[in-house]
Write an enzyme that holds these catalytic residues in place. Sequence first.
Site, short mmCIF file in Angstrom:
data_model
loop_
_atom_site.label_atom_id
_atom_site.label_comp_id
_atom_site.label_asym_id
_atom_site.label_seq_id
_atom_site.Cartn_x
_atom_site.Cartn_y
_atom_site.Cartn_z
N ARG A 67 -38.95 -18.22 56.59
CA ARG A 67 -39.88 -17.10 56.68
C ARG A 67 -41.11 -17.52 57.50
O ARG A 67 -41.56 -18.64 57.41
CB ARG A 67 -40.34 -16.65 55.29
CG ARG A 67 -39.36 -15.76 54.58
CD ARG A 67 -39.88 -15.32 53.24
NE ARG A 67 -39.98 -16.44 52.32
CZ ARG A 67 -41.10 -17.05 51.99
NH1 ARG A 67 -42.26 -16.63 52.48
NH2 ARG A 67 -41.10 -18.07 51.17
N TYR A 195 -33.63 -14.54 60.46
CA TYR A 195 -33.62 -15.39 59.27
C TYR A 195 -33.74 -14.56 57.98
O TYR A 195 -34.53 -13.61 57.91
CB TYR A 195 -34.75 -16.43 59.31
CG TYR A 195 -34.85 -17.09 57.96
CD1 TYR A 195 -33.88 -18.02 57.57
CD2 TYR A 195 -35.80 -16.71 57.04
CE1 TYR A 195 -33.90 -18.56 56.29
CE2 TYR A 195 -35.83 -17.25 55.76
CZ TYR A 195 -34.88 -18.17 55.40
OH TYR A 195 -34.88 -18.69 54.13
N LYS A 204 -37.39 -9.90 50.20
CA LYS A 204 -38.82 -10.02 49.99
C LYS A 204 -39.58 -8.78 50.51
O LYS A 204 -40.56 -8.36 49.92
CB LYS A 204 -39.36 -11.27 50.68
CG LYS A 204 -38.64 -12.56 50.27
CD LYS A 204 -38.75 -12.80 48.81
CE LYS A 204 -38.36 -14.10 48.33
NZ LYS A 204 -37.67 -14.97 47.81
N HIS A 224 -41.58 -12.08 41.62
CA HIS A 224 -40.77 -13.14 42.21
C HIS A 224 -40.26 -14.03 41.07
O HIS A 224 -40.73 -15.16 40.90
CB HIS A 224 -41.67 -13.93 43.18
CG HIS A 224 -40.93 -14.89 44.05
ND1 HIS A 224 -41.52 -16.02 44.57
CD2 HIS A 224 -39.67 -14.90 44.50
CE1 HIS A 224 -40.65 -16.67 45.31
NE2 HIS A 224 -39.51 -16.01 45.29
N CYS A 248 -38.43 -24.06 44.51
CA CYS A 248 -38.92 -24.88 43.39
C CYS A 248 -37.93 -24.88 42.23
O CYS A 248 -38.29 -25.17 41.09
CB CYS A 248 -40.27 -24.38 42.90
SG CYS A 248 -41.63 -24.78 44.00
N ASP A 275 -34.17 -14.56 41.58
CA ASP A 275 -35.27 -14.47 42.55
C ASP A 275 -36.21 -13.28 42.34
O ASP A 275 -37.41 -13.45 42.49
CB ASP A 275 -34.69 -14.41 43.97
CG ASP A 275 -35.72 -14.75 45.04
OD1 ASP A 275 -36.55 -15.64 44.82
OD2 ASP A 275 -35.69 -14.11 46.10
N ARG A 369 -29.16 -22.40 53.66
CA ARG A 369 -28.96 -21.47 52.55
C ARG A 369 -27.50 -21.10 52.37
O ARG A 369 -26.69 -21.27 53.28
CB ARG A 369 -29.74 -20.17 52.87
CG ARG A 369 -31.25 -20.36 53.00
CD ARG A 369 -31.94 -20.08 51.71
NE ARG A 369 -33.35 -20.46 51.72
CZ ARG A 369 -34.17 -20.13 50.72
NH1 ARG A 369 -33.75 -19.42 49.69
NH2 ARG A 369 -35.42 -20.53 50.73
O1 SAT Z 1 -36.20 -16.48 52.95
S1 SAT Z 1 -36.28 -15.85 51.65
O2 SAT Z 1 -37.56 -15.21 51.50
O3 SAT Z 1 -35.23 -14.88 51.50
C1 SAT Z 1 -36.08 -17.04 50.47
C2 SAT Z 1 -37.36 -17.58 49.97
O4 SAT Z 1 -38.21 -18.03 50.75
O5 SAT Z 1 -37.53 -17.56 48.74
MN MN Z 2 -37.70 -16.49 46.42
#
Ligand code: SAT
Ligand code: MN
Length: 585
Positions: A67, A195, A204, A224, A248, A275, A369
């Site tokens: 991100r 991405y 997000k 989150h 984390c 998430d 990922r």
């Molecule tokens: O790239 S994402 O926002 O989907 C994953 C993350 O940073 O938690």
């Molecule tokens: Mn996340």
Amino acid sequence: MNAKVKYWVEEIVSMCEPNEVVWITGSKEQYDALYEEACTNGELIKLNEEKHPNCYLHRSNQNDVARTEDKTFICSDAKEDAGPTNNWCDPEEMYDKLKKLYKGSMKGKKMYLIPFAMGVIGSDFAKYGIEASDSIYVVLNMEKMARVGQDALDKINETGQFVKCLHACKDLNFDDRYITHFPQDDTIWSINSAYGGNALLSKKCFALRIASCNARDEGWLAEHMLILGIENPDGEINYIAAAFPSACGKTNLAMLIPPELYAKKGYKVWCVGDDIAWIRAGEDGRLWAMNAENGFFGVAPGTNKNSNPNMVKTLESDVIFTNVAHDIDDNTIWWEGLTSLLESDRIVDWKSEKWTPNDGTKGAHPNSRFTVKAENCPCLSKEFDNPDGVPLSAIVFGGRRAKTFPLVVQSKDWEHGVFIGSIMGSETTAAATSAIGIVRRDPMAMLPFCGYNMADYFEHWLNVGEKLTNPPKIFNVNWFRTDENGRFIWPGFSENMRVLDWIIKRSKGDGNAELTPIGFIPAPDEINIKDLKNVTTDIIKNLLSLDNSLWKEEIINIKSFYDTFEGKVPKSLKKALLDLEKDLI
Ligand code: SAT
Ligand code: MN
């Protein structure tokens, strides 16, 4: 088709000028054809069918692997509504700038229209969106991450309510990359990135940034957070929602397997989400949480049979891997920590270059990922598709802190819990393109994801709590304290169950604790360390200790963070900070 849908589609089609417009219906034939096309054009590599059935590898552009927070904007009408923690731009100015970039951006390409639901279709909690994208990779990831297809479109056509998500890869030009949100229009425009969090707009952008604004207006919380259920030997299940910054260990915690000590007694952990949690007050005065998503977009490195056996099983089939290393001999994938021994000279790294572990670089990108549907998960909660979500016993905040925060602390009450959430900090990770390992304040793990002024967000949390007759208890955990050699002291992973056990006890009003300046800390013998090698009562005492001088520095840092809100931080939180300062003396 609903007039609002028709109008929006006409508008973006005339701007982007695609060759063809393709509605994603959710049919298998359509996805099969798209996988085939992506393999032909090189967007995906089909992996060894025997070892990775129905799995694919994708390599993103090297300038596009995480991100990009500095290119992410909240374009609310007033700058103050975005607050000091978001980049802001006047909506008209941003629309004008981006219209020029989108103009003709899909010439010669197809525009895919992806109707999707966040949450169970038909649930009162659910919300809907349509993402327009020029990327097959986005279509195929969205299919795993959200509830995509005709059923979602039917709902949208019924009501005309949907979040308008426009995504164009265009030429992935870094300088012209924008991830923009227009909360007043329920609109997201993203350009020049493919991405995950920048391009899978359900995640997000919608489920946190736009949804947090909806939640503020409608009286609920978009967070989150992972959601898990702990089943005790009597079959009773208590649910916890927990907020941690990206990378984390949310996914690992959500899929925890209790250590033998607990497993033998019959304890089980069920994953509801890893998430994003949408949380509302129920008529019973409790908070109810629902996973807004339908899949996992998790960090690959470090995932293995020890750290997350359930995820290893989840990844046995039907996965899209992004930016992992590729074993070209048997067409399988690899990442740091997956297996230790690597017969190498057969590996190419995430950049598609020949690589060995001795090269001093990473084979898989640290933010590589996997994308996989939740239904693959062996410990998925039976309540996953419950339209009401699950009732919460506890909310847990947590950051990555080498020194200050103790292993676990319980807030004094809801208001103090909001304070604890507001002063969260964490060392940064590879999930965003910025310096790594620097402590930054990250309230409720929402710093990059709150779609409005975070001072108002704190106020909103306080308001939500006021209406609850049976609020969950609020805790803070820190699995990441290190010793003088920089090594983690607490074993983490499945052993975190021992901390969750205390949390559940406390949420029921049981368990012993001592009141300290930052809240209730367990008496050292309250954390069960039976059968735990290398963790003694002294080590637990150390993990639960507070270093006053470090906390004084911390308070200075928190104060200057609060100051950035120019007086808008709720009074009760400012008072809690002053009380903490006084109590530390
Ligand atoms: O790239 S994402 O926002 O989907 C994953 C993350 O940073 O938690
Ligand atoms: Mn996340």
